[in-house]
Scaffold this motif. Structure first.
Motif, short mmCIF file in Angstrom:
data_model
loop_
_atom_site.label_atom_id
_atom_site.label_comp_id
_atom_site.label_asym_id
_atom_site.label_seq_id
_atom_site.Cartn_x
_atom_site.Cartn_y
_atom_site.Cartn_z
N SER A 92 0.84 -1.20 0.00
CA SER A 92 0.00 0.00 0.00
C SER A 92 0.87 1.24 0.00
N SER A 93 0.32 2.36 -0.47
CA SER A 93 1.08 3.61 -0.43
C SER A 93 1.28 4.04 1.02
N ARG A 96 4.36 2.26 2.09
CA ARG A 96 5.52 2.87 1.42
C ARG A 96 5.88 4.22 2.05
N ASP A 97 4.85 5.01 2.36
CA ASP A 97 5.10 6.37 2.83
C ASP A 97 5.38 6.47 4.32
N SER A 160 9.82 1.37 -4.98
CA SER A 160 8.83 2.44 -4.94
C SER A 160 9.29 3.59 -4.05
N PRO A 166 6.77 10.31 -8.71
CA PRO A 166 5.67 9.67 -7.98
C PRO A 166 4.83 8.73 -8.85
N GLU A 167 4.75 9.05 -10.13
CA GLU A 167 3.97 8.17 -11.02
C GLU A 167 4.65 6.83 -11.20
N ALA A 169 6.71 5.56 -9.05
CA ALA A 169 6.61 4.92 -7.73
C ALA A 169 5.28 4.19 -7.59
N ASP A 170 4.21 4.85 -7.97
CA ASP A 170 2.89 4.22 -7.90
C ASP A 170 2.77 3.04 -8.84
N ARG A 171 3.35 3.20 -10.02
CA ARG A 171 3.27 2.13 -11.01
C ARG A 171 3.95 0.87 -10.49
N LEU A 173 4.48 -0.03 -7.38
CA LEU A 173 3.74 -0.59 -6.26
C LEU A 173 2.45 -1.27 -6.73
N LYS A 174 1.69 -0.53 -7.52
CA LYS A 174 0.36 -1.02 -7.90
C LYS A 174 0.42 -2.17 -8.88
#
Lengths: 189, 189
Positions: A92-93, A96-97, A160, A166-167, A169-171, A173-174
């Motif tokens: 999950s973000s 990660r965060d 990530s 950030p894009e 990073a999301d890619r 992870l997701k």
DNA sequence: TGTACATCAGTGAACGCGCGTTCACTGATGTAC
DNA sequence: TGTACATCAGTGAACGCGCGTTCACTGATGTAC
């Protein structure tokens, strides 16, 4: 000043928790004892009433974080879709965060490994996570699959966090989450 | 003393290469400039004739390591079984045991990410590796599969380096390699 | 060809700083009488 | 109940050390004349 009976134990625990947070968030090497104690409203000299050395605290904090991670992982796999729950939580973000509250494998364990100071605690955590995942994977390949899965989880989280865009990073992870979720769904079907 | 025309450029390159080695092997934070220069038979003061700051060197060394990794990855995928070659090389005990000569993602990039100093160079390396893998993966899911594959590769390498028990380390590395190899064989069949 | 000078990569002492660790001390509280 | 003393978690100055960075200097070589 003399304190209530459990005062020292409480302070000890506060140091461990703050250390487990900072070691994961900022790194072990980048976390100074002076700043750590100051953050708790204490002075640095008092540290040695609680721990033999910084290394002693590092090991204790790693154990604390590992136990936390095992509990959190167990919680995630407690629903009626255990692996889906685990994957959604781990990848999950939010996770990660918030490295300071997360899995110590891509943070403390990785740093200690690089330093050549690997701890048994890391081995135990990995073994326990593998077992936990394995129990929810059907088929005779469960053991091998769990290794690949944990590797992908830790790798995706690390990448990530390492990336600037950030894009991207999301890619990372997701996509990993979606891929592993799809795999789990297929295997279970 | 005045040196031959390309002497400074050669020294510059020697510093970059030694830094790329040490930053990956020992960590960026744990590598002092004094010790780095001494290792090259130079004194620390001369460093600033070559670089603006340590951060400047870190970025240069990361770029050097990233370019090296791209070349090495391209080489691995040049045989008649591109992905098998890549997996065998990346997830080899040789790679695990020589972080100083290996992929900067689980080392330099990870450390910079934790420090909140992520570099575009990491993004570029990841994008290029993903593209390289993707090109050799058939099917419409190639892009997503490549993300999962790279995550598992980086994660397995990191975990294998973080662990104390050599048997567990080997199990993590070899199982992930076998799993990914099997998957690639299946997809290509 | 011979001499004076400019160049500049590399030298090494020094800067302030934070690190992990040590240690003599403080002072509020509990215990002994 | 009142007083003297012991305890000990926490204080804060000090230790040596290595860090990144600055800077006046060196001295071998290339260039100018």
């Amino acid at each position: 000043m003399r304190y209530s009976e459990d005062h020292k134990a409480k302070t000890h625990q506060r140091i461990v928790e703050e250390a487990a947070l900072r070691f994961r968030r900022d790194g072990v090497g980048a976390t100074g004892l002076q700043s750590l104690m100051k953050g708790l409203g204490l002075t640095h000299g008092g540290f040695y009433a609680h721990f033999k050395s910084k290394d002693d605290l590092v090991e204790t904090a790693l154990q604390h974080a590992a136990a936390e991670q095992e509990r959190s992982t167990a919680r995630m796999t407690q629903g009626d879709t255990p692996l889906q729950g685990l994957l959604k939580g781990y990848l999950s973000s939010r996770h990660r965060d918030n490295p300071g509250a997360g899995c110590p494998l891509p943070t403390i364990s990785a740093e200690l490994g690089q330093r050549g100071e690997a701890s048994e605690t890391t081995d135990t955590l990995i073994r326990n996570l593998l077992t936990l995942i394995e129990q929810h994977l059907p088929g005779e390949d469960a053991s091998a699959e769990s290794v690949q899965m944990l590797s992908a989880m830790v790798g995706a989280l690390l990448l990530s966090r390492s990336v600037k865009d950030p894009e991207l990073a999301d890619r990372l992870l997701k996509t990993t989450r979606a891929q592993l979720l799809a795999k789990v769904a297929t295997v279970q079907a």
